[in-house]
Design a protein around this motif. Structure first.
Motif, PDB file in Angstrom:
ATOM      1  N   GLN A  30       0.748  -1.237   0.192  1.00 27.15           N
ATOM      2  CA  GLN A  30      -0.049  -0.027   0.031  1.00 27.15           C
ATOM      3  C   GLN A  30       1.000   1.431  -0.058  1.00 27.15           C
ATOM      4  O   GLN A  30       2.108   1.188   0.384  1.00 27.15           O
ATOM      5  N   ILE A  34      -4.964   0.988   2.005  1.00 25.95           N
ATOM      6  CA  ILE A  34      -5.660  -0.015   0.875  1.00 25.95           C
ATOM      7  C   ILE A  34      -7.143   0.535   0.583  1.00 25.95           C
ATOM      8  O   ILE A  34      -7.584   0.432  -0.531  1.00 25.95           O
ATOM      9  N   GLU A  37      -6.890   3.355  -1.916  1.00 22.81           N
ATOM     10  CA  GLU A  37      -6.562   2.888  -3.339  1.00 22.81           C
ATOM     11  C   GLU A  37      -7.452   2.077  -3.781  1.00 22.81           C
ATOM     12  O   GLU A  37      -7.722   2.112  -5.269  1.00 22.81           O
ATOM     13  N   HIS A  38      -8.302   1.183  -3.164  1.00 21.05           N
ATOM     14  CA  HIS A  38      -9.281   0.493  -3.803  1.00 21.05           C
ATOM     15  C   HIS A  38     -10.432   1.385  -4.141  1.00 21.05           C
ATOM     16  O   HIS A  38     -10.920   1.200  -5.279  1.00 21.05           O
ATOM     17  N   VAL A  41      -9.343   3.040  -7.540  1.00 17.74           N
ATOM     18  CA  VAL A  41      -9.716   2.115  -8.597  1.00 17.74           C
ATOM     19  C   VAL A  41     -11.170   2.078  -9.251  1.00 17.74           C
ATOM     20  O   VAL A  41     -11.666   1.988 -10.211  1.00 17.74           O
ATOM     21  N   GLY A  46      -6.198   3.390 -10.707  1.00 15.95           N
ATOM     22  CA  GLY A  46      -4.944   3.175  -9.934  1.00 15.95           C
ATOM     23  C   GLY A  46      -4.084   2.520 -10.704  1.00 15.95           C
ATOM     24  O   GLY A  46      -4.275   1.812 -11.617  1.00 15.95           O
ATOM     25  N   PHE A  48      -0.673  -0.018 -10.686  1.00 13.05           N
ATOM     26  CA  PHE A  48      -0.032  -0.944  -9.733  1.00 13.05           C
ATOM     27  C   PHE A  48       1.322  -1.651 -10.676  1.00 13.05           C
ATOM     28  O   PHE A  48       1.271  -1.565 -11.764  1.00 13.05           O
ATOM     29  N   THR A 190      -8.755  -6.533 -11.709  1.00 10.76           N
ATOM     30  CA  THR A 190      -9.469  -5.924 -10.482  1.00 10.76           C
ATOM     31  C   THR A 190     -11.142  -5.935 -10.770  1.00 10.76           C
ATOM     32  O   THR A 190     -11.759  -5.425  -9.842  1.00 10.76           O
ATOM     33  N   ALA A 223      -1.181   2.302  -6.629  1.00  5.50           N
ATOM     34  CA  ALA A 223      -2.150   1.259  -5.658  1.00  5.50           C
ATOM     35  C   ALA A 223      -1.176   0.011  -5.391  1.00  5.50           C
ATOM     36  O   ALA A 223      -0.459  -0.058  -6.190  1.00  5.50           O
ATOM     37  N   ALA A 227      -4.767  -3.417  -2.185  1.00  7.80           N
ATOM     38  CA  ALA A 227      -5.844  -3.089  -3.011  1.00  7.80           C
ATOM     39  C   ALA A 227      -6.349  -4.063  -4.138  1.00  7.80           C
ATOM     40  O   ALA A 227      -7.491  -4.371  -4.178  1.00  7.80           O
ATOM     41  N   ARG A 228      -5.129  -4.627  -4.643  1.00  7.67           N
ATOM     42  CA  ARG A 228      -5.441  -5.362  -5.816  1.00  7.67           C
ATOM     43  C   ARG A 228      -6.194  -6.746  -5.173  1.00  7.67           C
ATOM     44  O   ARG A 228      -6.783  -7.460  -6.030  1.00  7.67           O
TER      45      ARG A 228
END
Length: 361
Positions: A30, A34, A37-38, A41, A46, A48, A190, A223, A227-228
């Motif tokens: 993170q 999290i 970032e979630h 998206v 976001g 990654f 995602t 992110a 979060a992923r």
């Protein structure tokens, strides 16, 4: 054993990422948090670093036949510029790995494989590829960025010499991003729209920074893997080592649509059919907790007070505002609406089996 680092490791440190071990790599879990970032998206975008993933290339006159033998999905019908999800299976019908197959040209393909399985997959592919195929593991020389979210196309457009919005889902084009050669793929992990960018390792940091700068007005944030994981869980996308492993049949994992049943001809096909004919003892199901608590991998799933299965993944869903999870239960209990309990800290927390994905894309 020392951890590996992606080409963007120093950038993650400069951005203040919290770094943790994952699949043999030191990865950002993170940056700002999290939940933020979630949310970015789902509402904006976001970015990654997923350069820990592996890329195995196969080329030659025997490449199509080799991949038809290696993966569960059809390959000959895959057109150049398209991507297909499939499974490497072993002779017992278990899953060696789940992969995406890219057709780069008539006789050239790329498999994108899970980070923890690169070496295992490489040995499996080389062992079973057969004649007329040259194989190469280009994982170490490749950077992979995932730009995900509804604003992804708008963020990418000014930096890309092809029109991102024109790239269809599960298709890719080759072009330049921030002046660097890139394979631009409209794929992701995602449950939101977005792109995955395959780059030379040396270009990863430059392109990551250029995207962050271009995406700031759109709400783009860096992110991490935390979060992923919550994003993929909301989309009910399986994670190798949790929902999938060498003993699990694709059919009990709910992945039948990615298996060329009837046609067969791939490693594990006969065993998958034998296991299906005998009846699977379990099926993957999604659940929502109705009581207080958070389900985690390994927790027991209970029915009428008896253990009937195990949670494979669980977390609070930031989008839905409630705890969700995946786990294996007897097929008769996998019907939506079935009441179960999740064993959390020596108590059974009420939960319901529900349809997946938890969140529609």
């Amino acid at each position: 054993m020392s951890l590996l680092r992606t080409p963007l490791f120093e950038l993650h440190r400069r951005l203040g990422a919290r770094l943790v071990p994952f699949a043999g790599f030191e990865m950002p879990v993170q940056y700002a948090g999290i939940l933020a970032e979630h949310a970015a998206v789902r509402s904006a975008a976001g970015l990654f670093d997923v350069s820990h993933m592996g890329q195995l290339h196969l080329r030659g006159p025997g490449a199509v036949a080799a991949l038809e033998r290696l993966v569960s999905c059809p390959v000959a019908s895959l057109k150049p510029g398209r991507v297909r999800y499939g499974l490497l299976c072993n002779e017992a019908g278990g899953i060696v790995d789940d992969v995406t197959v890219y057709r780069l040209a008539g006789d050239a393909f790329m498999l994108c494989v899970n980070a923890a399985n690169v070496e295992k997959d490489w040995r499996w592919v080389v062992r079973h590829a057969g004649d007329g195929v040259s194989a190469a593991d280009r994982s170490a020389e490749t950077a992979l960025l995932a730009l995900q979210g509804p604003a992804a196309a708008a963020v990418l457009a000014p930096l890309c010499d092809v029109e991102p919005a024109g790239v269809r889902r599960f298709a890719f084009v080759e072009g330049r991003v921030a002046g660097r050669p890139a394979l631009v793929s409209r794929t992701g992990y995602t449950g939101s729209d977005g792109f995955e960018l395959y780059l030379d390792a040396g270009a990863g940091e430059t392109v990551f920074e250029a995207l962050l700068e271009a995406g700031r007005p759109h709400g783009l944030v860096p992110a991490g893997l935390g979060a992923r994981d919550t994003l993929r869980l909301e989309a009910a996308l399986p994670l190798y080592g949790h929902e999938l492993d060498d003993t699990t049949s694709p059919l009990e994992a709910g992945l039948e649509r990615f298996v060329k049943r009837g046609a067969g001809g791939f490693l594990g096909a006969e065993a998958i059919e034998r296991r299906a004919a005998a009846g699977h003892p379990r099926a993957l199901a999604g659940f929502v907790l109705d009581g207080r608590g958070v389900a985690r991998a390994g927790h027991a799933i209970l029915h009428e007070g008896r253990p009937v299965g195990r949670v494979t993944s669980g977390a609070p869903s930031p989008t839905l505002g409630k705890p969700i999870g995946l786990g294996y239960v007897p097929p008769a209990l996998a019907t939506p609406g079935t009441l179960v309990e999740i064993g959390i800290r020596d108590r059974g927390v009420p939960a319901r089996i529900v349809r997946t994905p938890f969140l529609s894309s």
